[in-house]
Design an enzyme around this catalytic site. Structure first.
Site, PDB file in Angstrom:
ATOM      1  N   GLY A  94      68.954  -8.946  25.007  1.00  0.00           N
ATOM      2  CA  GLY A  94      69.942  -8.354  25.902  1.00  0.00           C
ATOM      3  C   GLY A  94      69.328  -7.630  27.087  1.00  0.00           C
ATOM      4  O   GLY A  94      69.960  -6.739  27.664  1.00  0.00           O
ATOM      5  N   HIS A 101      60.799  -1.760  31.171  1.00  0.00           N
ATOM      6  CA  HIS A 101      61.148  -0.349  30.995  1.00  0.00           C
ATOM      7  C   HIS A 101      61.121   0.009  29.525  1.00  0.00           C
ATOM      8  O   HIS A 101      61.421  -0.818  28.669  1.00  0.00           O
ATOM      9  CB  HIS A 101      62.514  -0.032  31.608  1.00  0.00           C
ATOM     10  CG  HIS A 101      63.602  -0.970  31.198  1.00  0.00           C
ATOM     11  ND1 HIS A 101      63.736  -2.226  31.752  1.00  0.00           N
ATOM     12  CD2 HIS A 101      64.576  -0.857  30.269  1.00  0.00           C
ATOM     13  CE1 HIS A 101      64.775  -2.833  31.199  1.00  0.00           C
ATOM     14  NE2 HIS A 101      65.290  -2.035  30.286  1.00  0.00           N
TER      15      HIS A 101
END
Ligand code: AMP
Ligand code: ZN
Length: 112
Positions: A94, A101
């Site tokens: 997802g 990050h």
């Protein structure tokens, strides 16, 4: 190297606003706009790449450095009794922003 059409590169360049909690020459940490825990921060390198599979020596050094800074930033932002780090990789996970990050989740006993 930053990208022109990446939301996190725009945040790094100051072109769109963010709630920054830590910044230095290598990385930026800011609050996730849709928090999934009481504390939800995003730590991003100031180098645009999407996946850990794009690793090189410089990126590995930056990620190692980020992991050394995160405990202090987490503690200063309310992760008093532990926290969780998550790095989503690709579609099946997802991943929605294609700039690597590290999610920092805490501020409560995580229910999952
Ligand atoms: P991921 O699903 O791992 O790609 O996570 C992307 C995260 O970025 C999501 O948790 C979003 O809520 C967050 N996000 C997207 N745009 C922004 C923004 N402008 N400021 C802060 N967080 C953002
Ligand atoms: Zn980017």
């Amino acid at each position: 190297m930053l990208s022109n059409d990446c939301v996190f590169c725009k945040i790094i360049r100051g072109e769109i606003p963010s709630a920054k909690v830590y910044e230095d020459e290598k990385m930026l940490v800011f609050k996730d706009i849709e928090p999934k825990a009481k504390v939800h921060l995003l730590a991003v390198p100031k180098d645009h790449f999407k996946l850990l599979s794009e690793m090189n020596e410089d990126r590995a050094a930056t990620l190692s450095y980020m992991l050394s800074v995160i405990p202090k930033v987490a503690a200063e932002n309310g992760c008093v009794n532990g926290y969780r780090l998550v790095i989503n990789q690709g579609d099946a996970a997802g991943q929605t922003v294609f700039h690597l990050h590290i999610h920092i989740l805490g501020g409560e006993n995580l229910p999952w």
